[in-house]
Design a protein around this motif. Structure first.
Motif, PDB file in Angstrom:
ATOM      1  N   ASP A 338      72.510 -17.711   0.419  1.00 58.47           N
ATOM      2  CA  ASP A 338      71.366 -17.005   0.995  1.00 58.47           C
ATOM      3  C   ASP A 338      70.614 -17.860   2.008  1.00 58.47           C
ATOM      4  O   ASP A 338      69.919 -17.340   2.882  1.00 58.47           O
ATOM      5  CB  ASP A 338      70.401 -16.562  -0.117  1.00 58.47           C
ATOM      6  CG  ASP A 338      71.025 -15.504  -1.020  1.00 58.47           C
ATOM      7  OD1 ASP A 338      71.883 -14.749  -0.518  1.00 58.47           O
ATOM      8  OD2 ASP A 338      70.680 -15.454  -2.207  1.00 58.47           O
ATOM      9  N   THR A 339      70.698 -19.180   1.883  1.00 60.83           N
ATOM     10  CA  THR A 339      69.977 -20.081   2.788  1.00 60.83           C
ATOM     11  C   THR A 339      70.928 -21.135   3.327  1.00 60.83           C
ATOM     12  O   THR A 339      70.921 -22.292   2.888  1.00 60.83           O
ATOM     13  CB  THR A 339      68.802 -20.769   2.055  1.00 60.83           C
ATOM     14  OG1 THR A 339      69.314 -21.398   0.867  1.00 60.83           O
ATOM     15  CG2 THR A 339      67.734 -19.763   1.680  1.00 60.83           C
ATOM     16  N   PRO A 340      71.788 -20.759   4.274  1.00 56.20           N
ATOM     17  CA  PRO A 340      72.799 -21.702   4.765  1.00 56.20           C
ATOM     18  C   PRO A 340      72.211 -22.976   5.352  1.00 56.20           C
ATOM     19  O   PRO A 340      72.837 -24.037   5.281  1.00 56.20           O
ATOM     20  CB  PRO A 340      73.557 -20.886   5.824  1.00 56.20           C
ATOM     21  CG  PRO A 340      72.674 -19.733   6.154  1.00 56.20           C
ATOM     22  CD  PRO A 340      71.897 -19.443   4.926  1.00 56.20           C
ATOM     23  N   HIS A 341      70.995 -22.892   5.933  1.00 57.28           N
ATOM     24  CA  HIS A 341      70.404 -24.089   6.533  1.00 57.28           C
ATOM     25  C   HIS A 341      70.048 -25.134   5.481  1.00 57.28           C
ATOM     26  O   HIS A 341      69.862 -26.309   5.802  1.00 57.28           O
ATOM     27  CB  HIS A 341      69.172 -23.710   7.350  1.00 57.28           C
ATOM     28  CG  HIS A 341      68.055 -23.111   6.557  1.00 57.28           C
ATOM     29  ND1 HIS A 341      68.145 -21.850   6.012  1.00 57.28           N
ATOM     30  CD2 HIS A 341      66.830 -23.597   6.208  1.00 57.28           C
ATOM     31  CE1 HIS A 341      67.016 -21.575   5.369  1.00 57.28           C
ATOM     32  NE2 HIS A 341      66.208 -22.617   5.467  1.00 57.28           N
ATOM     33  N   GLU A 342      69.919 -24.714   4.204  1.00 52.73           N
ATOM     34  CA  GLU A 342      69.609 -25.647   3.126  1.00 52.73           C
ATOM     35  C   GLU A 342      70.853 -26.071   2.342  1.00 52.73           C
ATOM     36  O   GLU A 342      70.760 -26.906   1.437  1.00 52.73           O
ATOM     37  CB  GLU A 342      68.600 -25.014   2.158  1.00 52.73           C
ATOM     38  CG  GLU A 342      67.252 -24.706   2.802  1.00 52.73           C
ATOM     39  CD  GLU A 342      66.319 -23.963   1.862  1.00 52.73           C
ATOM     40  OE1 GLU A 342      66.803 -23.518   0.796  1.00 52.73           O
ATOM     41  OE2 GLU A 342      65.135 -23.828   2.181  1.00 52.73           O
ATOM     42  N   ASN A 343      71.996 -25.509   2.686  1.00 51.87           N
ATOM     43  CA  ASN A 343      73.238 -25.748   1.942  1.00 51.87           C
ATOM     44  C   ASN A 343      74.049 -26.839   2.651  1.00 51.87           C
ATOM     45  O   ASN A 343      74.897 -26.563   3.492  1.00 51.87           O
ATOM     46  CB  ASN A 343      74.035 -24.449   1.855  1.00 51.87           C
ATOM     47  CG  ASN A 343      75.230 -24.561   0.924  1.00 51.87           C
ATOM     48  OD1 ASN A 343      75.693 -25.652   0.613  1.00 51.87           O
ATOM     49  ND2 ASN A 343      75.744 -23.416   0.500  1.00 51.87           N
TER      50      ASN A 343
END
Length: 698
Positions: A338-343
């Motif tokens: 859901d949050t690729p920028h945090e993955n």
């Protein structure tokens, strides 16, 4: 049709069948071999072979074969019966562990690129226990690898399995640094979408070009083609639907996950897409799919055409290779969440793919190179010959923010709405799809769209697996030496984006401006097979495959020779077929037509001296002139072919000559022949025309 669940996998010696028929300890030992690559003891092999034989005989099998994939691009099999003679003149049915594990077909009669001389016949097939045995007709088929007496790979499966091991090894190294200690292996998965044409068998049998080459070498455009876009996703014709129904049932029996079927863009063109599965199994299944398509079509008095460009003027056929990476714990490493920028883990694996595609764009282009596919790539029906990646707006913005060390502003999911209240609202995808991109991210996988419809998918996946393995190897080397993992990880992702962002292109791949832009970025534009094949033996590419033990240098150079030789042979067959059709059928037919016109003029003037014969006289002049031109162009083609008999050159120079001189002369001949077809009496044309072929199935 039987219910899907009752027929699915009934002709497969699957895990459930093995669990039921094998002793518990034997089953466990076999599973260790399949999942961990442990050596299979001969005693265990004998038990497995006996159970497999009993199961196959109960299913009506009388023979077994080691089913393998030589470098012809199709499958091969040599059948042996289960019978063994005994002293009283009777026979018993036997199948030993040795026969299961190893076979010995002739290795010198398959393409080897010099790995086997004609007098060196010995080669071996070796059971691939990770791909289930199956029954086809009355034969037990055992999927195998194929190698020479000296151990060199002579097939497409062996290097594929090696590449799968390579990416698994390097991915596990990286994942352990993230604390994923439970991951012991990683596998790539593939779902190949298969396009094909169906034509009437009666029409096919009257076309020498289709019989010998798989494509029409002559043929004027019909009044209607695909202009109205009315075939794509249109209602499936009854006979085609019946063919699809039979095909699905046969595929389901073999455990092939046939899922989606529909009409494609061109008239008479269709597509079948399966659910994804492990790459080597998906490769086996796709080879079976192509074989069964052609076999089952004949039952319906149809012929399935798998050539990349059977008809000029309408879309050709490709094969979309949907590729992803998963762990043995069930995690998809290309799922951004859901949050690729945090993955961070996802971003690192994404960067590994970006780097791989940029560093080895030449190899990806080579992996789809063939005489047939040259007709498609770059046209408005397939991606351009320039390799690039589509990531979509959200991922591109995330990568931009990382490169600039800026905070990415999280966006809420937008609801999809079309202004009709009765239709449901649901979250809108983060990005659109881009059908012009050769290598597009589609949510949790990459869709490599450049493959030709007749290709084995092994070549593309060997390159993808190995190139990404190399990116991960380099990443692991850096991260393992790091004192501050998170800081090094951040810098590694940022630096990779900076160095390789040139490969990312989200725009229209069909736009002429993209060609200039790609050149400015330093991307390769390898338009034809002879253009790209020399890159196969570049030092960096040889080193890649050697590093990961996918190919030896000898195996690479052998494949290089095979690809060049195959290209020249295909164009030679096409050129000779064109000359045969022109000299024996087309020119005599045109001459007969002008003869009838001339006799009509004489008869009309004899009856009515001042009769208007302008139509006949004009046609006689036109067709006589075109026939003269066509005759000259047949001689031109004969001449360029004759020059080859006196040329002393290597395979690359020969392939380049075929591409420029022979292919050019073929095109010139076709232009005139098709022009004559467009103005002559239909009953004199010796073959079914494009209208008959494209719209003949009713």
């Amino acid at each position: 049709m039987n219910t899907i669940t009752s027929v699915f996998g009934t002709n497969v010696f699957s895990d459930s069948v093995m669990r039921e028929r094998l002793p518990n300890e034997t089953y466990k030992q076999l599973q260790r071999t399949i999942k961990q690559g442990k050596h299979l003891d001969n005693t265990v092999a004998n038990v497995v072979a006996n159970a497999m034989k009993d199961w196959a005989i109960e299913k009506g099998a009388t023979h077994f074969t080691h089913w393998f994939q030589p470098m012809t691009g199709i499958t091969a099999e040599k059948h042996d019966s289960f019978i063994t003679p005994i002293e009283d003149g009777r026979v018993i049915l036997e199948f030993s562990g040795k026969e299961l594990i190893q076979g010995e077909p002739d290795a010198s009669s398959f393409p080897s690129g010099g790995l086997r001389a004609t007098f060196e016949a010995r080669g071996y097939t070796a059971w691939d226990p990770t791909s289930y045995a199956f029954i086809k007709g009355k034969t037990l088929c055992i999927p195998t690898a194929f190698c020479s007496y000296g151990g060199e790979a002579l097939d497409k499966k062996t290097p594929l399995l090696r590449s799968m091991e390579a990416i698994s090894k390097q991915a596990v190294r990286v994942l352990k640094l993230f604390g994923d200690g439970d991951v012991t292996s990683v596998k790539t998965t593939v779902g190949p979408e298969q396009e094909y044409f169906l034509v009437e068998r009666e029409m096919f049998d009257k076309r020498p070009d289709l019989i010998y080459t798989g494509r029409t070498l002559f043929g004027a455009k019909p009044p209607k083609g695909q202009e109205l876009d009315d075939h794509y996703f249109g209602t499936i014709k009854t006979r085609v639907a019946e063919f699809m129904e039979d095909l699905n049932e046969e595929l389901w029996k073999l455990g092939v996950l046939a899922k989606t079927e529909h009409n494609e863009v061109a008239p008479a063109q269709h597509e079948l897409a399966p659910i994804f599965t492990t790459t080597n199994i998906a490769t086996d299944h796709n080879q079976l799919t192509m074989e069964l398509m052609q076999r089952i079509a004949k039952r319906h008095n149809l012929v399935c055409l798998l050539h990349e460009k059977p008809f000029a003027g309408v879309n050709g056929s490709g094969k979309h290779n949907n590729w992803s990476i998963s762990t043995n714990t069930g995690k998809n490493l290309l799922d951004p969440g859901d949050t690729p920028h945090e993955n961070a883990q996802f971003l690192l694996f994404l960067c590994a793919v970006i780097k791989a595609v940029d560093d080895y764009q030449d190899l990806l282009r080579i992996s789809v190179a063939s005489a047939g596919n040259d007709h498609r790539l770059g046209a408005n029906e397939a991606p351009p010959a320039i390799v690039s990646m589509f990531l979509g707006t959200e991922l591109t913005e995330i990568l931009d923010s990382i490169e600039k060390d800026e905070q990415y502003g999280t966006k809420e999911k937008e609801l999809w709405k079309v202004g009709v209240h009765i239709l449901p609202r649901f979250p809108k995808d983060a990005t659109d799809r881009n059908r012009t991109s050769p290598f597009a991210f589609t949510g949790n996988k990459f869709e490599f769209r450049m493959l030709g419809s007749s290709d084995s998918i092994s070549g593309a996946n060997i390159v993808l697996n190995t190139a990404v393995a190399e990116s991960l190897r380099q990443f692991a080397d850096v991260l393992e030496q790091s004192e501050d993992f998170n800081e090094t990880l951040h810098d590694l992702i940022r630096d990779t984006i900076k160095e390789h962002k040139r490969i990312i292109f989200n725009g229209n791949g069909y736009d002429d401006q993209w060609i200039a832009e790609a050149e400015r970025r330093g991307l390769l534009n390898l338009k034809t097979t002879p253009d790209c094949l020399p890159y196969f033996v570049k030092e960096k590419n040889i080193q890649l495959f050697k590093t990961h033990k996918v190919f030896t240098e000898t195996e690479i150079r052998a494949r290089y020779e095979i690809l060049l030789e195959n290209y020249s042979k295909i164009l030679n067959i096409e050129a000779v077929t064109m000359l045969d059709m022109a000299n024996k059928d087309l020119l005599p037919a045109y001459s007969a037509y002008t003869k009838q016109l001339s006799e009509t003029v004489v008869a009309k003037k004899a009856a009515v001296p001042d009769a208007d014969c302008s139509y006949e006289e004009e046609r006689i002049r036109m067709i006589s002139g075109l026939c003269g031109s066509m005759y000259q162009r047949t001689k031109d083609l004969e001449e360029v072919l004759m020059k080859l008999t006196h040329m002393e050159c290597d395979e690359l120079a020969k392939a380049q000559y075929y591409r420029t001189e022979v292919f050019g002369a073929m095109n010139e001949l076709r232009i005139v022949a098709d022009e004559i077809e467009g103005v002559m009496d239909r009953k004199f044309y010796p073959y079914p025309n494009y209208g008959d072929l494209l719209f003949g199935v009713r």
